[in-house]
Scaffold this motif. Sequence first.
Motif, PDB file in Angstrom:
ATOM      1  N   ILE A 288       0.761  -1.145  -0.098  1.00 33.80           N
ATOM      2  CA  ILE A 288       0.077  -0.195  -0.087  1.00 33.80           C
ATOM      3  C   ILE A 288       0.888   1.320  -0.017  1.00 33.80           C
ATOM      4  O   ILE A 288       0.751   2.263  -0.845  1.00 33.80           O
TER       5      ILE A 288
ATOM      6  N   TYR B  91      -6.098  -5.235   2.934  1.00 33.34           N
ATOM      7  CA  TYR B  91      -4.977  -4.606   2.388  1.00 33.34           C
ATOM      8  C   TYR B  91      -5.158  -4.473   0.744  1.00 33.34           C
ATOM      9  O   TYR B  91      -4.565  -3.364   0.504  1.00 33.34           O
TER      10      TYR B  91
ATOM     11  N   GLU C 157      -7.331  -1.379   0.136  1.00 33.25           N
ATOM     12  CA  GLU C 157      -6.392  -0.026   0.429  1.00 33.25           C
ATOM     13  C   GLU C 157      -5.549   0.227  -0.524  1.00 33.25           C
ATOM     14  O   GLU C 157      -5.174   1.290  -0.978  1.00 33.25           O
TER      15      GLU C 157
ATOM     16  N   ARG D 193      -7.182   1.598  -3.422  1.00 35.86           N
ATOM     17  CA  ARG D 193      -7.551   3.032  -3.154  1.00 35.86           C
ATOM     18  C   ARG D 193      -6.259   3.815  -3.286  1.00 35.86           C
ATOM     19  O   ARG D 193      -6.439   5.003  -3.740  1.00 35.86           O
TER      20      ARG D 193
END
Length: 216
Positions: free
Chosen positions: A64, A91, A94, A97
Motif C-alpha cells: 500500500i 489490504y 486499500e 484505493r
Amino acid sequence: MPVTVLLVDDEPLVRAGLRAVLDAQPDIEVVGEAGDGAAVVPLVRQLRPAVVAMDVRMPLMDGIEATRVVLRSVPDPPKILVVTTFENDEYVYEALRAGADGFLLKRARPAEIVHAVRLVAEGESLLFPAAVRQLAAEYGTNRARKAMERASLTDREAAVLRLMSRGLSNAEIAAHLVVSVETVKTHVSAVLAKLGARDRTQAVIAAFESGFVSPS
C-alpha cells in the motif's frame, strides 16, 4: 516491445515462480526483483518497468505504502498489479484505493498471471474481483455518494461507468453501446474528470463506494 515487469515480494519462491511463468512469454520480460516495498522506487527509476507486480504484505514497507510512494514520486509511473494470498484482504482494497491498477491471487494459474500482466499493461480493463467489489461497497461513505451526485454524469457517461465497473475494455464498451472506440474514450475521460479520478480503477472504486454500482 515486450511488457517489462518488476517483481516485488518478500518470498523468493513466489518471485521465482512468477519469473518462470512470465519469462516464458515472448511478449513479457522480467527486468528485476525486490524483496520489499522499500526498494521499489530506486528500481523503478533505474529499470523503468511497465508493470510492478507487488505483494501487498511485506515487512519493511507494504504494498500500500509502496504504491503511494511510487505514484507520488516517479514521473510517468508504471502500472501496479497487487499480488496477494487472500482475495478478501482489506489490504488489497486499500492498495487499490492508493492507486494500484489491478489484483492477482498468488494461487492464480499461469495463464491467469500472464493475462493479468497484459491487461494491466494495456490499461483499458480492470481486474476487480467480486470480493473487492464487496469491500468497496462496505467501505462506502456519504462523502463518496455526495461526490458522485456532484459529478452529474450524463446518461451515456453513467452507462460507460457501469460497464467500466464490469471490467470491460473500451472496445467492449463500444460494442455494447454500438458506438466508436473514440467516442468511448471521450466518455471515459469525461467520467474521470468529473469524478476527479486518476484512472479507471479510482473511478470504479468511487462507483462502488457511492452505491452508484452494486457489487452483486
